[in-house]
Enzyme design. Sequence first.
Site, PDB file in Angstrom:
ATOM      1  N   ARG A 239      43.370  96.811  16.482  1.00  0.00           N
ATOM      2  CA  ARG A 239      41.920  96.675  16.412  1.00  0.00           C
ATOM      3  C   ARG A 239      41.347  98.008  15.956  1.00  0.00           C
ATOM      4  NH1 ARG A 239      40.047  91.836  16.141  1.00  0.00           N
ATOM      5  NH2 ARG A 239      38.184  92.205  17.374  1.00  0.00           N
ATOM      6  N   HIS A 287      41.405  93.213   6.739  1.00  0.00           N
ATOM      7  CA  HIS A 287      41.716  92.438   7.944  1.00  0.00           C
ATOM      8  C   HIS A 287      42.462  91.143   7.583  1.00  0.00           C
ATOM      9  CE1 HIS A 287      40.300  91.940  12.360  1.00  0.00           C
ATOM     10  NE2 HIS A 287      41.446  91.312  12.171  1.00  0.00           N
TER      11      HIS A 287
END
Length: 324
Positions: A239, A287
Amino acid sequence: MPETVIHGVYLSQTLDLEALYGAALHAQGADVVLCRPEEVTDPSAIRFAICWLPEDTAFAPYPNLHLAMSIGAGVDALLAHPGLEGQGPRPPVQIARVRDPHQADLMAGFAAHEVLHHERSFGALATQAQARCWAPLPLRAPAASVVAVLGHGTMGRAVARAMRALGFRVRVACRSLPETAARIEGVEYCFGPEAMREAAQEARYLVNVLPLTPATENVLQGALFACLAQGAYLVQIGRGEHLVEADLLAALESGQLAGATLDVFRTEPLPQDHPFWTHPLLRITPHVASDSLPDVVAEQVVQTARELRDGAALTYLVDRLRGY
């Protein structure tokens, strides 16, 4: 008379969840009905939501919401969302997440690609090919390099297994020593409060697949980078909040890190003026290390909605205390 249909809503400020998953969800059966927020005619009928980065006020219109389900592995945004805390007599909204077995394979493939891209100097070879330069580069055995993997969940195990299959020495940092059946042959396990630093000692590669919790925020920082071998390489697929960006830039400047692949960021999309975009030692991806497949999302969302409707235990429930 017990209800036979359960109603839900799509909630995301960055993705069109209905466009991505609507057809697959509809194919699962007519007893689970989802709609966009603007299509909701009776907010009190909404019992659950499927989500990805919902807005701060996204849950406010639904007084009988009992469940918020993430379409991906990350649930930190839901765990921190004020709209899911208990208010008055209503208890905190339950949180669940999709667990796509293919997602771990996609993540492992991405990590393996990035490690090999650096290890085998494919970037330099591509530059040489453009210049029509025939100049073989030196090789080393994979067993001469340690790959440190942070995390031993579904993603971490898949990455460690892939790195081991490629012949690298692998160390995994985890909270506690896994049970024998969960261990991967040939992998060294580091556990306890110093696990990450122990795993990183003289490692040439650091692959982060940790979940985001208060204990893991900002773990990718200068002191950890200093444990690595000089000229190590970072693959950041956990993350964005794991990474202290200034410390990464300093490690690249000093040569402690030879480069990094970054797939996740504190702000997504990555702002146009962010220095990461133009840094010559960084590989940026949007991502995409892995994603949940529509059929898997639909199957697990519908199963979870039916369990909620029927008062059964939720198979994909998240433990709020552990953060995953």
